[in-house]
Design a protein around this motif. Structure first.
Motif, PDB file in Angstrom:
ATOM      1  N   PRO A  87       0.926  -1.163  -0.037  1.00  9.58           N
ATOM      2  CA  PRO A  87       0.000  -0.043  -0.070  1.00  9.58           C
ATOM      3  C   PRO A  87       0.819   1.117   0.057  1.00  9.58           C
ATOM      4  O   PRO A  87       2.067   1.167   0.714  1.00  9.58           O
ATOM      5  N   GLN A  88       0.419   2.116  -0.629  1.00  8.95           N
ATOM      6  CA  GLN A  88       1.028   3.509  -0.627  1.00  8.95           C
ATOM      7  C   GLN A  88       1.105   4.298   0.663  1.00  8.95           C
ATOM      8  O   GLN A  88       0.159   3.769   1.535  1.00  8.95           O
ATOM      9  N   TYR A  89       1.984   4.936   0.889  1.00  5.68           N
ATOM     10  CA  TYR A  89       2.320   5.695   2.298  1.00  5.68           C
ATOM     11  C   TYR A  89       2.373   5.028   3.551  1.00  5.68           C
ATOM     12  O   TYR A  89       1.820   5.042   4.672  1.00  5.68           O
ATOM     13  N   GLY A  90       2.658   3.574   3.302  1.00 11.25           N
ATOM     14  CA  GLY A  90       3.008   2.890   4.317  1.00 11.25           C
ATOM     15  C   GLY A  90       1.826   2.115   5.026  1.00 11.25           C
ATOM     16  O   GLY A  90       1.832   1.604   6.025  1.00 11.25           O
ATOM     17  N   GLY A  91       0.637   2.288   4.059  1.00 13.01           N
ATOM     18  CA  GLY A  91      -0.410   1.716   4.539  1.00 13.01           C
ATOM     19  C   GLY A  91      -1.626   2.699   5.494  1.00 13.01           C
ATOM     20  O   GLY A  91      -2.366   2.255   5.919  1.00 13.01           O
ATOM     21  N   TRP A  92      -1.027   3.992   5.629  1.00 14.49           N
ATOM     22  CA  TRP A  92      -1.827   5.060   6.243  1.00 14.49           C
ATOM     23  C   TRP A  92      -2.885   5.579   5.427  1.00 14.49           C
ATOM     24  O   TRP A  92      -2.594   5.437   4.141  1.00 14.49           O
ATOM     25  N   CYS A  93      -3.668   6.481   5.851  1.00 19.83           N
ATOM     26  CA  CYS A  93      -4.598   7.004   5.067  1.00 19.83           C
ATOM     27  C   CYS A  93      -4.080   8.071   4.010  1.00 19.83           C
ATOM     28  O   CYS A  93      -3.518   9.030   4.398  1.00 19.83           O
ATOM     29  N   ALA A  94      -4.313   7.769   2.875  1.00 20.57           N
ATOM     30  CA  ALA A  94      -3.984   8.673   1.776  1.00 20.57           C
ATOM     31  C   ALA A  94      -4.528  10.038   1.941  1.00 20.57           C
ATOM     32  O   ALA A  94      -3.559  10.995   1.520  1.00 20.57           O
ATOM     33  N   TYR A  95      -5.845  10.308   2.184  1.00 24.16           N
ATOM     34  CA  TYR A  95      -6.369  11.458   2.264  1.00 24.16           C
ATOM     35  C   TYR A  95      -5.522  12.176   3.328  1.00 24.16           C
ATOM     36  O   TYR A  95      -4.963  13.315   3.153  1.00 24.16           O
ATOM     37  N   ALA A  96      -5.285  11.755   4.621  1.00 22.95           N
ATOM     38  CA  ALA A  96      -4.816  12.433   5.582  1.00 22.95           C
ATOM     39  C   ALA A  96      -3.244  12.855   5.448  1.00 22.95           C
ATOM     40  O   ALA A  96      -2.806  13.729   5.578  1.00 22.95           O
ATOM     41  N   MET A  97      -2.592  11.712   4.667  1.00 23.16           N
ATOM     42  CA  MET A  97      -1.309  12.140   4.243  1.00 23.16           C
ATOM     43  C   MET A  97      -1.266  13.273   3.307  1.00 23.16           C
ATOM     44  O   MET A  97      -0.292  14.206   3.447  1.00 23.16           O
ATOM     45  N   GLY A  98      -2.123  13.289   2.483  1.00 27.79           N
ATOM     46  CA  GLY A  98      -2.061  14.463   1.538  1.00 27.79           C
ATOM     47  C   GLY A  98      -2.755  15.864   1.911  1.00 27.79           C
ATOM     48  O   GLY A  98      -2.169  16.900   1.682  1.00 27.79           O
ATOM     49  N   SER A  99      -3.646  15.751   2.936  1.00 28.21           N
ATOM     50  CA  SER A  99      -4.100  16.901   3.367  1.00 28.21           C
ATOM     51  C   SER A  99      -3.437  17.609   4.348  1.00 28.21           C
ATOM     52  O   SER A  99      -3.511  18.997   4.394  1.00 28.21           O
TER      53      SER A  99
END
Length: 153
Positions: A87-99
């Motif tokens: 998974p992208q971003y180590g499996g963390w929430c993509a939205y939270a990583m982006g926002s």
């Protein structure tokens, strides 16, 4: 003699670098007891287009991260090219990583495949971040990519 010393030094540096990479990945990834995606099968997202819980007895490790699979076939598929199923971003929430550049828990059943990559999202308490992601995907993805690079150095 100098050549032999150089080769030994290069081997030592490589081993140290790869060891640090695995340790850093474990420190940065969203894991439960070293297991990624809360035990869900990473291959099922791509092959079945759904989240399927993996089994402890069918697992594989890739650079310090343990993945579980729903079938031996999926484990074999993963083993041929593990990086493509992570998974992208180590499996963390993509939205939270982006926002906000934050590591936020996910619901493994809320996901999206974009350009052959798996993105996971938070979805609880009437807040499905996949819906917000879809409204501004290109911008959020660019920001998430930049934010994740800061974490994984």
């Amino acid at each position: 003699m100098k050549k032999q010393i150089l080769i030994v030094f290069a081997a030592l540096v490589s081993a140290t670098t790869f060891g640090q990479t695995a340790a850093n990945r474990k420190a940065q990834f969203n894991l439960e007891k070293s297991v990624a995606i809360q035990g869900y099968d990473p291959v099922s997202y791509f092959k079945q287009n759904k989240a399927v819980k993996g089994k402890k007895e069918i697992s594989a490790s890739y650079e310090g991260i343990i993945y579980q699979f729903s079938s031996v076939t999926n484990k074999e598929i993963f083993s041929k090219n593990p990086a493509s199923f992570e998974p992208q971003y180590g499996g963390w929430c993509a939205y939270a990583m982006g926002s906000a550049g934050e590591k936020v828990e996910i619901n493994p059943e809320t996901f999206k495949i974009i350009d052959g990559k798996l993105y996971l999202f938070y979805n609880a308490f009437f807040n499905n971040t996949l819906k917000s992601w879809n409204k501004d995907e290109n911008s959020l993805k660019a920001k998430a990519d930049a934010n994740w690079k800061k974490n994984i150095k």
